[in-house]
Motif scaffolding. Structure first.
Motif, short mmCIF file in Angstrom:
data_model
loop_
_atom_site.label_atom_id
_atom_site.label_comp_id
_atom_site.label_asym_id
_atom_site.label_seq_id
_atom_site.Cartn_x
_atom_site.Cartn_y
_atom_site.Cartn_z
N CYS A 419 -6.47 2.31 5.95
CA CYS A 419 -6.37 1.62 4.63
C CYS A 419 -7.41 2.48 3.92
O CYS A 419 -8.57 2.78 4.12
CB CYS A 419 -6.96 0.33 4.69
N LEU A 420 -6.55 2.99 2.55
CA LEU A 420 -7.29 3.56 1.43
C LEU A 420 -7.39 2.66 0.34
O LEU A 420 -6.62 2.77 -0.75
CB LEU A 420 -6.62 4.76 1.20
N GLN A 421 -8.33 1.65 0.26
CA GLN A 421 -8.36 0.64 -0.70
C GLN A 421 -8.92 1.25 -2.10
O GLN A 421 -8.33 0.41 -3.00
CB GLN A 421 -9.38 -0.44 -0.23
N ASN A 422 -9.50 2.22 -2.09
CA ASN A 422 -10.16 2.62 -3.35
C ASN A 422 -9.30 4.01 -3.83
O ASN A 422 -9.65 4.63 -4.84
CB ASN A 422 -11.51 2.96 -3.19
N LEU A 423 -8.48 4.49 -3.18
CA LEU A 423 -7.57 5.67 -3.53
C LEU A 423 -6.95 5.39 -4.83
O LEU A 423 -6.12 4.43 -5.10
CB LEU A 423 -6.63 5.84 -2.77
N THR A 424 -7.19 6.18 -5.94
CA THR A 424 -6.61 5.95 -7.26
C THR A 424 -5.72 7.21 -7.51
O THR A 424 -4.70 7.02 -8.46
CB THR A 424 -7.56 5.74 -8.53
N HIS A 425 -6.05 8.15 -7.12
CA HIS A 425 -5.23 9.65 -7.54
C HIS A 425 -4.85 10.21 -6.00
O HIS A 425 -5.57 10.51 -5.20
CB HIS A 425 -6.04 10.39 -8.16
N LEU A 426 -3.28 10.48 -6.04
CA LEU A 426 -2.90 11.22 -5.03
C LEU A 426 -1.87 12.27 -5.39
O LEU A 426 -1.04 11.92 -6.32
CB LEU A 426 -1.99 10.11 -4.21
N SER A 427 -2.06 13.57 -4.91
CA SER A 427 -1.27 14.67 -5.32
C SER A 427 -0.53 15.18 -3.95
O SER A 427 -1.35 15.62 -3.06
CB SER A 427 -1.94 15.49 -6.26
N ILE A 428 0.49 15.29 -3.79
CA ILE A 428 1.24 15.88 -2.68
C ILE A 428 1.93 17.38 -3.25
O ILE A 428 2.77 17.08 -3.75
CB ILE A 428 2.22 14.88 -1.83
N CYS A 429 1.97 18.39 -2.68
CA CYS A 429 2.22 19.68 -3.05
C CYS A 429 2.97 20.40 -2.02
O CYS A 429 2.27 20.70 -1.01
CB CYS A 429 1.45 20.48 -3.98
N GLY A 430 4.39 20.83 -1.95
CA GLY A 430 4.85 21.61 -1.10
C GLY A 430 5.39 21.08 0.25
O GLY A 430 5.50 21.89 1.39
N PHE A 431 5.45 19.68 0.24
CA PHE A 431 5.65 19.04 1.48
C PHE A 431 6.99 18.43 1.60
O PHE A 431 7.68 18.16 0.42
CB PHE A 431 4.76 18.03 2.16
N THR A 432 7.57 18.04 2.51
CA THR A 432 8.87 17.15 2.92
C THR A 432 8.29 15.78 3.06
O THR A 432 7.44 15.36 3.69
CB THR A 432 9.67 17.52 4.16
N ILE A 433 8.70 14.93 2.35
CA ILE A 433 8.36 13.34 2.10
C ILE A 433 9.37 12.56 3.04
O ILE A 433 10.64 12.69 2.83
CB ILE A 433 8.23 12.74 0.88
N SER A 434 8.85 12.26 4.25
CA SER A 434 9.61 11.45 5.22
C SER A 434 9.10 9.93 5.65
O SER A 434 8.00 9.69 5.33
CB SER A 434 9.45 12.14 6.54
N LYS A 435 9.98 9.15 5.92
CA LYS A 435 9.46 7.94 6.20
C LYS A 435 9.23 7.55 7.50
O LYS A 435 9.12 8.52 8.39
CB LYS A 435 10.97 6.83 6.13
N SER A 436 8.39 6.62 7.64
CA SER A 436 7.54 6.30 9.01
C SER A 436 8.66 5.71 10.05
O SER A 436 9.72 4.96 9.63
CB SER A 436 6.54 5.42 8.76
N ARG A 437 8.53 5.95 11.26
CA ARG A 437 9.34 5.35 12.25
C ARG A 437 8.87 3.90 12.61
O ARG A 437 9.68 3.13 13.37
CB ARG A 437 9.38 6.23 13.34
N LEU A 438 7.80 3.55 12.20
CA LEU A 438 7.20 2.34 12.56
C LEU A 438 7.49 1.43 11.29
O LEU A 438 6.84 1.54 10.16
CB LEU A 438 5.61 2.43 12.90
N ILE A 439 8.30 0.30 11.28
CA ILE A 439 8.67 -0.35 10.27
C ILE A 439 7.55 -1.14 9.89
O ILE A 439 7.38 -1.57 8.86
CB ILE A 439 9.96 -1.45 10.87
N THR A 440 6.66 -1.69 10.88
CA THR A 440 5.56 -2.48 10.56
C THR A 440 4.66 -1.89 9.59
O THR A 440 3.73 -2.33 9.09
CB THR A 440 4.82 -2.95 11.86
N ARG A 441 4.53 -0.48 9.51
CA ARG A 441 3.59 0.19 8.73
C ARG A 441 4.19 0.48 7.34
O ARG A 441 3.81 1.58 6.62
CB ARG A 441 3.12 1.39 9.48
N GLY A 442 5.25 0.10 7.10
CA GLY A 442 5.79 0.47 5.94
C GLY A 442 6.87 1.98 5.70
O GLY A 442 6.52 2.60 6.96
N ASP A 443 7.51 2.07 4.97
CA ASP A 443 8.47 3.09 4.99
C ASP A 443 7.58 4.55 4.69
O ASP A 443 7.85 5.47 5.27
CB ASP A 443 9.58 3.05 3.86
#
Length: 611
Positions: A419-443
């Protein structure tokens, strides 16, 4: 010498004298004459650091420099300004003391920037000549150590810097602010002395026992491929910035392989350090658990450290090094993670808590290295996270097809605590965005980042799925959003699969105007349904007996002056997300400029920027 030659020399000298006498009248019309002398000094001072041979050419006795009168005037300005000679530099392989004496003489009493840069090694005999020239240079300038403001040495042979280190360790330098010593890589075929072959224990360079600081203004120290504990501890008392670079030590036998206790010992002598730049691809591990006395050598207290930058970090060494640094004020961590050279099961520590860290910047070459480097970190105060994939460099002969970008790990797998409760800025560069296999943890795991305000997706594939999750409404009431209700700014650059429809759904779900329109529709539909239910049959209230209170019961059943109580409607306004204020779009093939104009006309309330 023939009479013609003498006449030619005489004519040349007469021409120079004539130009000098005409210089004042000619110079007045030149634009340089309009600049004040103070401005010219600043310009020359900046140019000298880029090419210090400018001063030597300006001070040359050759008559060629007097071809133009304004050049003659500028040369006189350079020669007579002592601050322009404060850089005492030497770059020749052979030793010419007159050249150094000339610079010292014209520097007057100004603080000195001392620079020695050894020429490239062409023959093996050049190494001995480099050592001899470096020692002679240090011997000549040693009486001026009290005027040193900065020292820069760039050599190929380890013996070449011993004299300058010995001078700084044994003499006070009250004006010294910066030390930079570089050991460049000599050709592999030459017999360069190995750092491990040299005896430092009985040498005058060894750190001496002193009290107090002999370098009160020294703030920056940079050591490249240098045994760090050679610099005496009493010289480092006030240092705030340090750079330790150890390049390719596993590929060059004569390079110094950094030993972890040596690094920790050096950092312990920096009580005021605020910024550390560390470059090393060596493997570091914790001492054996059965020897607690040795653990003291692997621990450094750095109470003022604010920023730690590590280039070429092995993934399995990150947790070990960060666990060895007690830095209660560390706020920024920058990691450039290299590919793991060999398999290992030692990840340094089960959990490394960094409670004050707010910003984390990571560059990696593969998914496995990223996960291995971060999985042991616990970052409860993290506010900014930027992860960039840097492709591993391959030769053209090895490239058959363009490699696919790695899959970005699920956020719940990145760190020790998901859990990252205080995360306000996120940057992702050069990756493939994939869903999680665990439904309980969100896509995509964004349910664990409730405070996210700024999101950047740069050159990512399958980003449309992530945008779809950001546009999903709350399942329970069909309004609001499912994740990241505080999102204010989104940047999408170079994502080829993002379409106009993806952008429109995102804007509509994050528009407060559209959200309130949906709420009105839901409330209206519920009101209509209740009205239809009432019109379907006639309701006759039961007669209450005389004297019965409103709360009395009839035959065991409660009565009420009004209809039976019902569940209250939810507060829909509480589910309205923050208005998406800015959307940046750049290089998305399926989104055109006309699409952006059409979306702006829909008045979602978001400022859109398109390149």
């Amino acid at each position: 010498m023939s009479s013609n030659t003498r006449q030619g020399d005489l004519a040349s000298q007469m021409t120079c004298l004539s130009l000098q006498s005409e210089a004042p009248n000619t110079l007045c019309s030149h634009p340089i004459a309009q600049l004040p002398g103070e401005t010219l000094i600043v310009i020359f001072g900046s140019a000298i650091w880029q090419n210090d041979s400018l001063r030597l050419r300006a001070a040359s006795s050759s008559s060629a420099i007097y071809t133009h009168p304004y050049v003659f005037t500028l040369a006189q300005l350079v020669i007579s300004t002592s601050s322009l000679w404060s850089l005492v530099s030497y770059r020749a392989r052979a030793w010419y003391p007159k050249l150094v004496n000339l610079q010292i003489e014209r520097s007057g009493l100004c603080p000195l920037q001392v620079m020695f840069i050894a020429p490239a090694i062409e023959e093996e005999s050049d190494l001995e000549e480099e050592v001899s020239t470096a020692n002679a240079f240090v011997s000549l300038i040693s009486p001026l150590v009290s005027r040193f403001e900065a020292v820069h040495f760039d050599v190929y042979e380890y013996r070449s810097f011993k004299s300058i280190i010995g001078l700084l360790n044994s003499h006070g330098a009250p004006l010294l602010q910066e030390i930079d010593i570089v050991v460049s890589t000599a050709p592999a075929s030459f017999a360069v002395s190995s750092h491990l072959q040299m005896d430092w224990t009985n040498d005058e360079v060894t750190a001496t026992e002193r009290t107090g600081s002999t370098h009160p203004f020294l703030r920056s120290v940079s050591l490249h491929d240098l045994y760090p504990v050679l610099v005496a501890a009493h010289t480092l008392t006030n240092v705030t910035h340090v750079q330790l670079s150890f390049t390719a030590s596993h590929r060059h036998w004569h390079k110094y392989e950094p030993d972890f206790p040596h690094i920790i010992q050096f950092l312990k002598g920096l009580p005021r350090i605020e910024d550390v730049f560390f470059e090393s691809d060596a493997f570091y591990q914790h001492p054996p658990e059965s020897d607690p006395a040795v653990k003291f050598l692997y621990r450094a207290d750095l109470p003022n450290l604010r920023t730690f930058t590590w280039k070429d970090a092995l993934p399995c060494s990150v947790a070990t090094v960060m666990d060895s640094l007690f830095a209660p004020r560390l706020e920024t961590l920058k990691l450039a993670v290299v590919k793991q050279r060999y398999s290992t099961t030692d990840n340094g520590s089960a959990s490394v808590c960094m409670p004050s860290l707010k910003e984390l910047y990571v560059e990696c070459t593969d998914k496995k290295g990223l996960e291995s480097a971060l999985c042991a970190l616990d970052l409860p105060s993290l506010e900014r996270l930027e992860v960039t994939h840097v492709p591993f460099p391959l030769s053209k002969s090895m490239i058959i097809a363009e490699p696919a970008p790695p899959v970005f790990p699920h956020i719940t797998y990145l760190f020790n605590v998901p859990c990252l409760q205080n995360l306000t800025h996120l940057s992702i560069c050069g990756f493939t965005i994939s869903k999680s296999r665990l439904i309980t943890r969100g896509d995509y795991g964004f349910i664990y980042t409730p405070s996210l305000q700024c999101l950047s997706l740069i050159e990512c594939t399958r980003a449309s799925g992530l945008l779809a999750e950001l546009a999903e409404s709350n399942d329970s009431i069909n309004v609001g959003v499912k994740v990241c209700p505080r999102l204010r700014e989104v940047t999408i650059a170079g994502c080829a699969d993002v379409s106009r429809e993806d952008i429109e759904r995102l804007l509509r779900s994050r528009s407060q105007r559209c959200q309130r329109e949906e709420i009105q529709k839901i409330v209206q539909s519920k009101g209509d349904a209740q009205q239809m239910a009432l019109l379907g049959r006639k309701i006759v209230p039961l007669r209450r007996p005389k004297g019965a209170s409103p709360g009395a019961t009839i035959h065991g059943m409660p009565t009420s002056p009004s209809a039976a109580p019902k569940a209250e409607d939810p507060n829909y306004e509480a589910f309205v997300p923050v208005q998406l204020e800015k959307l940046y779009i750049d290089g998305c093939e399926m989104v055109t400029e006309d699409d952006v104009f059409e979306l702006e006309d829909m008045e979602f309330g978001t400022a859109m920027f398109y390149w």
